[in-house]
Enzyme design. Sequence first.
Site: not given
Lengths: 297, 297
Positions: B65, B206, B263
Amino acid sequence: MVDIIFLGTGSSIPTLRRNHPAILLKYKAEAMLFDCGEGTQKQFRKAGISPMSVKRIFITHWHGDHILGLPGLLQTLVLNGYDKEMEIYGPKGTKQFMQKILEMFVHVGDIKVRVHEVTSGKVFESEDFEIFAEEMMHNARCLAYSFVEKDKIRIDKDKLKKLKIPSSPVLQKLKQGKDIIVNGKKIKANEMTYINKGKKVSIVLDTQINNSIEKIAKNADLLICESTYLDEEETAKQYKHMTAKQAAQAAKKSNAKKLILMHLSQKYEKKENDFLKEARKVFKNTEIAEDLMKVSV
Amino acid sequence: MVDIIFLGTGSSIPTLRRNHPAILLKYKAEAMLFDCGEGTQKQFRKAGISPMSVKRIFITHWHGDHILGLPGLLQTLVLNGYDKEMEIYGPKGTKQFMQKILEMFVHVGDIKVRVHEVTSGKVFESEDFEIFAEEMMHNARCLAYSFVEKDKIRIDKDKLKKLKIPSSPVLQKLKQGKDIIVNGKKIKANEMTYINKGKKVSIVLDTQINNSIEKIAKNADLLICESTYLDEEETAKQYKHMTAKQAAQAAKKSNAKKLILMHLSQKYEKKENDFLKEARKVFKNTEIAEDLMKVSV
């Protein structure tokens, strides 16, 4: 009925209106994808269609604009729990390319994939339909595909009514070409049935004009054809693409019923109507595909 | 001034409103891209910005992604005649991944790419700014980045005016900390100058909550932080992501001035306002990024 959803209708560089090529073909419980340009998974979402129903993907050729949506689509399928085996068809080299794509999967789990490298001829057959391929002429190995619904024998219900023949399971034998006897009366299969001609949809992307187009698209109900250029035949030849007129000529020679143009170069963003004019001089029943457009055949 | 354009603010699966992650940072003549999810080239087009100005791409980590838009973007740059050398920064493994991506280039020509595998510390320095990285805690090697504009010594023009000191090229020496004499009068550098503090923008995508966030984002004017989950701390820990509250805690501990969340998992599509509520309990100056949103620092 065959439903075609144009998920992407553009060319090498996407525009605001045209995403990279991807065509979804839906027939009964089957959903098949032809090419998968970057952003195809988002186009599925825009179209309100789940990609989870896709069981087969047919790749015309491995240029980026036709396949860069494949890793993302497959990863999203994995994240959504896709547990079927995805069947992927494409020209020679497809196994190697798929290997590279699967090597890019990191921490999303695996997807079962069966790759079929195919050439000209029948590449898939189910009870109801067949998929054929023909090799095209591009600067990469490239295939055109046809979806061909099988013809069906139907019983002529109007005739049955006229002759006052009552409904009965034995009538089904007529479909197998067998004559039957009902109430002591002989009923001939060839008199009481007719053939329901199957539909044919041909997809010709990224090729210069060549005789195999006619072969793959013969009598198609719908020919979806690339038309990267408007009328620059020399440029089209040089980059191994087609013009609007050449697509129309191919439709005419193939005796197709309808032509839909796509894969228009981004440079024509503001003069797409000229494509229609050019093509309709040769083949009247021409349209231009739009992203998310749905056509039923 | 630093301009941030959020090209994509979503998570693993794109929604209609949120494309995969990509952040463009513009500063003077420099355009830098942080991550490049699928469809980023189209997001550039939607934002009305040419990707041709991008000279550096910073990759946080190699999950699909965050990077599946890279091959398409690079191919489009080639097609548009990009003739610079693209500098790509990322964690260990970046060279191998870039190799795979470049192997997928077919018939579009080459692009010059220089890959820098980096760890914690300063990863780039120009005359005006520096880029720092810190290793995060995710289920792939993952880096957070900070753009740090260099402090600048400015001459206090109001004071000059007050003291009736005429404009002169010699005044520039004050910026180098040198005292000067004008019209027989000594002018001290430390009295006549002040420091214009450089701006700092930190990008943390992340990772689970960890102490290195504070290290990379210390005193940031803007902290852009992942917030994949709303308040499920156990789930966040399991999948090595953060909640809205944890992002806010990180902003507070870092003494950041502003926090922008992105996100967000696609599952919260209809309750994104709850993210703001959660985060603002801990850190008031919080916003949620939207695709194509522009923020200047």
